[in-house]
Design a protein around this motif. Sequence first.
Motif, PDB file in Angstrom:
ATOM      1  N   LEU A  74       0.839  -1.190   0.000  1.00 16.50           N
ATOM      2  CA  LEU A  74       0.000   0.000   0.000  1.00 16.50           C
ATOM      3  C   LEU A  74       0.872   1.238   0.000  1.00 16.50           C
ATOM      4  O   LEU A  74       2.001   1.226   0.503  1.00 16.50           O
ATOM      5  CB  LEU A  74      -0.924  -0.013   1.217  1.00 16.50           C
ATOM      6  CG  LEU A  74      -1.868  -1.218   1.289  1.00 16.50           C
ATOM      7  CD1 LEU A  74      -2.649  -1.188   2.589  1.00 16.50           C
ATOM      8  CD2 LEU A  74      -2.796  -1.256   0.089  1.00 16.50           C
ATOM      9  N   TYR A  75       0.355   2.320  -0.520  1.00 18.33           N
ATOM     10  CA  TYR A  75       1.110   3.542  -0.729  1.00 18.33           C
ATOM     11  C   TYR A  75       0.477   4.699   0.030  1.00 18.33           C
ATOM     12  O   TYR A  75      -0.739   4.739   0.211  1.00 18.33           O
ATOM     13  CB  TYR A  75       1.129   3.853  -2.233  1.00 18.33           C
ATOM     14  CG  TYR A  75       2.239   4.765  -2.663  1.00 18.33           C
ATOM     15  CD1 TYR A  75       3.548   4.337  -2.693  1.00 18.33           C
ATOM     16  CD2 TYR A  75       1.966   6.069  -3.046  1.00 18.33           C
ATOM     17  CE1 TYR A  75       4.576   5.177  -3.101  1.00 18.33           C
ATOM     18  CE2 TYR A  75       2.982   6.916  -3.454  1.00 18.33           C
ATOM     19  CZ  TYR A  75       4.284   6.465  -3.484  1.00 18.33           C
ATOM     20  OH  TYR A  75       5.289   7.291  -3.881  1.00 18.33           O
ATOM     21  N   ALA A  76       1.275   5.640   0.485  1.00 21.32           N
ATOM     22  CA  ALA A  76       0.786   6.825   1.198  1.00 21.32           C
ATOM     23  C   ALA A  76       1.444   8.069   0.625  1.00 21.32           C
ATOM     24  O   ALA A  76       2.585   8.020   0.144  1.00 21.32           O
ATOM     25  CB  ALA A  76       1.104   6.726   2.694  1.00 21.32           C
ATOM     26  N   THR A  77       0.727   9.157   0.682  1.00 23.13           N
ATOM     27  CA  THR A  77       1.248  10.465   0.299  1.00 23.13           C
ATOM     28  C   THR A  77       1.290  11.317   1.552  1.00 23.13           C
ATOM     29  O   THR A  77       0.319  11.377   2.302  1.00 23.13           O
ATOM     30  CB  THR A  77       0.342  11.121  -0.761  1.00 23.13           C
ATOM     31  OG1 THR A  77       0.254  10.232  -1.881  1.00 23.13           O
ATOM     32  CG2 THR A  77       0.875  12.455  -1.200  1.00 23.13           C
ATOM     33  N   VAL A  78       2.398  11.976   1.780  1.00 25.09           N
ATOM     34  CA  VAL A  78       2.602  12.770   2.984  1.00 25.09           C
ATOM     35  C   VAL A  78       2.874  14.218   2.583  1.00 25.09           C
ATOM     36  O   VAL A  78       3.713  14.473   1.715  1.00 25.09           O
ATOM     37  CB  VAL A  78       3.796  12.223   3.814  1.00 25.09           C
ATOM     38  CG1 VAL A  78       4.043  13.063   5.047  1.00 25.09           C
ATOM     39  CG2 VAL A  78       3.573  10.757   4.165  1.00 25.09           C
ATOM     40  N   ARG A  86       3.096   2.583   2.727  1.00 26.10           N
ATOM     41  CA  ARG A  86       2.316   2.841   3.934  1.00 26.10           C
ATOM     42  C   ARG A  86       2.861   2.117   5.158  1.00 26.10           C
ATOM     43  O   ARG A  86       2.765   2.629   6.276  1.00 26.10           O
ATOM     44  CB  ARG A  86       0.846   2.489   3.713  1.00 26.10           C
ATOM     45  CG  ARG A  86      -0.036   3.380   4.557  1.00 26.10           C
ATOM     46  CD  ARG A  86      -1.453   3.327   4.146  1.00 26.10           C
ATOM     47  NE  ARG A  86      -2.101   2.197   4.786  1.00 26.10           N
ATOM     48  CZ  ARG A  86      -3.304   1.779   4.466  1.00 26.10           C
ATOM     49  NH1 ARG A  86      -4.000   2.351   3.517  1.00 26.10           N
ATOM     50  NH2 ARG A  86      -3.830   0.757   5.095  1.00 26.10           N
ATOM     51  N   ASP A  87       3.474   0.963   4.980  1.00 27.82           N
ATOM     52  CA  ASP A  87       4.016   0.276   6.152  1.00 27.82           C
ATOM     53  C   ASP A  87       5.125   1.081   6.826  1.00 27.82           C
ATOM     54  O   ASP A  87       5.412   0.893   7.997  1.00 27.82           O
ATOM     55  CB  ASP A  87       4.486  -1.141   5.817  1.00 27.82           C
ATOM     56  CG  ASP A  87       5.501  -1.229   4.689  1.00 27.82           C
ATOM     57  OD1 ASP A  87       6.009  -0.184   4.218  1.00 27.82           O
ATOM     58  OD2 ASP A  87       5.779  -2.369   4.262  1.00 27.82           O
ATOM     59  N   ARG A  88       5.723   2.020   6.091  1.00 30.01           N
ATOM     60  CA  ARG A  88       6.760   2.884   6.669  1.00 30.01           C
ATOM     61  C   ARG A  88       6.181   3.987   7.551  1.00 30.01           C
ATOM     62  O   ARG A  88       6.891   4.552   8.373  1.00 30.01           O
ATOM     63  CB  ARG A  88       7.604   3.512   5.572  1.00 30.01           C
ATOM     64  CG  ARG A  88       8.415   2.497   4.797  1.00 30.01           C
ATOM     65  CD  ARG A  88       9.214   3.157   3.724  1.00 30.01           C
ATOM     66  NE  ARG A  88      10.041   2.176   3.023  1.00 30.01           N
ATOM     67  CZ  ARG A  88      10.698   2.442   1.922  1.00 30.01           C
ATOM     68  NH1 ARG A  88      10.649   3.648   1.382  1.00 30.01           N
ATOM     69  NH2 ARG A  88      11.413   1.503   1.345  1.00 30.01           N
ATOM     70  N   GLN A 137       2.712   3.674   8.830  1.00 29.62           N
ATOM     71  CA  GLN A 137       1.465   3.184   9.421  1.00 29.62           C
ATOM     72  C   GLN A 137       1.354   3.508  10.903  1.00 29.62           C
ATOM     73  O   GLN A 137       0.285   3.854  11.385  1.00 29.62           O
ATOM     74  CB  GLN A 137       1.298   1.682   9.196  1.00 29.62           C
ATOM     75  CG  GLN A 137      -0.074   1.161   9.612  1.00 29.62           C
ATOM     76  CD  GLN A 137      -1.199   1.783   8.815  1.00 29.62           C
ATOM     77  OE1 GLN A 137      -1.166   1.764   7.587  1.00 29.62           O
ATOM     78  NE2 GLN A 137      -2.192   2.345   9.483  1.00 29.62           N
ATOM     79  N   SER A 138       2.447   3.426  11.649  1.00 30.41           N
ATOM     80  CA  SER A 138       2.362   3.722  13.087  1.00 30.41           C
ATOM     81  C   SER A 138       1.989   5.185  13.310  1.00 30.41           C
ATOM     82  O   SER A 138       1.244   5.503  14.238  1.00 30.41           O
ATOM     83  CB  SER A 138       3.661   3.375  13.811  1.00 30.41           C
ATOM     84  OG  SER A 138       4.725   4.186  13.344  1.00 30.41           O
ATOM     85  N   ALA A 139       2.456   6.084  12.455  1.00 32.39           N
ATOM     86  CA  ALA A 139       2.058   7.497  12.561  1.00 32.39           C
ATOM     87  C   ALA A 139       0.590   7.664  12.208  1.00 32.39           C
ATOM     88  O   ALA A 139      -0.132   8.434  12.858  1.00 32.39           O
ATOM     89  CB  ALA A 139       2.930   8.363  11.659  1.00 32.39           C
ATOM     90  N   ILE A 140       0.117   6.960  11.191  1.00 27.17           N
ATOM     91  CA  ILE A 140      -1.301   7.018  10.829  1.00 27.17           C
ATOM     92  C   ILE A 140      -2.147   6.513  11.990  1.00 27.17           C
ATOM     93  O   ILE A 140      -3.168   7.117  12.347  1.00 27.17           O
ATOM     94  CB  ILE A 140      -1.574   6.196   9.551  1.00 27.17           C
ATOM     95  CG1 ILE A 140      -0.883   6.848   8.352  1.00 27.17           C
ATOM     96  CG2 ILE A 140      -3.074   6.042   9.310  1.00 27.17           C
ATOM     97  CD1 ILE A 140      -0.863   5.980   7.105  1.00 27.17           C
ATOM     98  N   ASP A 141      -1.738   5.434  12.619  1.00 26.61           N
ATOM     99  CA  ASP A 141      -2.491   4.857  13.735  1.00 26.61           C
ATOM    100  C   ASP A 141      -2.585   5.817  14.921  1.00 26.61           C
ATOM    101  O   ASP A 141      -3.551   5.786  15.666  1.00 26.61           O
ATOM    102  CB  ASP A 141      -1.851   3.545  14.189  1.00 26.61           C
ATOM    103  CG  ASP A 141      -1.961   2.447  13.147  1.00 26.61           C
ATOM    104  OD1 ASP A 141      -2.803   2.558  12.223  1.00 26.61           O
ATOM    105  OD2 ASP A 141      -1.179   1.465  13.251  1.00 26.61           O
TER     106      ASP A 141
END
Length: 103
Positions: A5-9, A26-28, A30-34
């Motif tokens: 999965l991919y995320a944009t920051v 996103r796994d990089r 994910q803890s911040a998203i959580d």
Amino acid sequence: MTKRLYATVVFYDEDTQQLRLCGTFRDRVQSAIDRAGFVFNIPTDREDFSTEPVTDEHARQIGYMAILSQAQNHPELRARLRLTLKEPMHWDAAPEKDRDGGH
């Protein structure tokens, strides 16, 4: 093989005084998203699993939200904003706090 999965920051870089956007897996992050103080659907009025179109107006709203959230946390950026908003921003209305929950 499972697709990553991919995320944009979006973030403000104090060293360059620029808004920046990056992409990462996103796994990089994910803890911040959580731990995030807020996560919501785009458009904000859509329920989970909605397949309704995302329009130009929604894209503008995403950009505004990203920039305003950075300006909330970086007062030096506020004077540079030339945005047309429905309501004026009241920067002092939100109490100053640790927005990532202390993590």
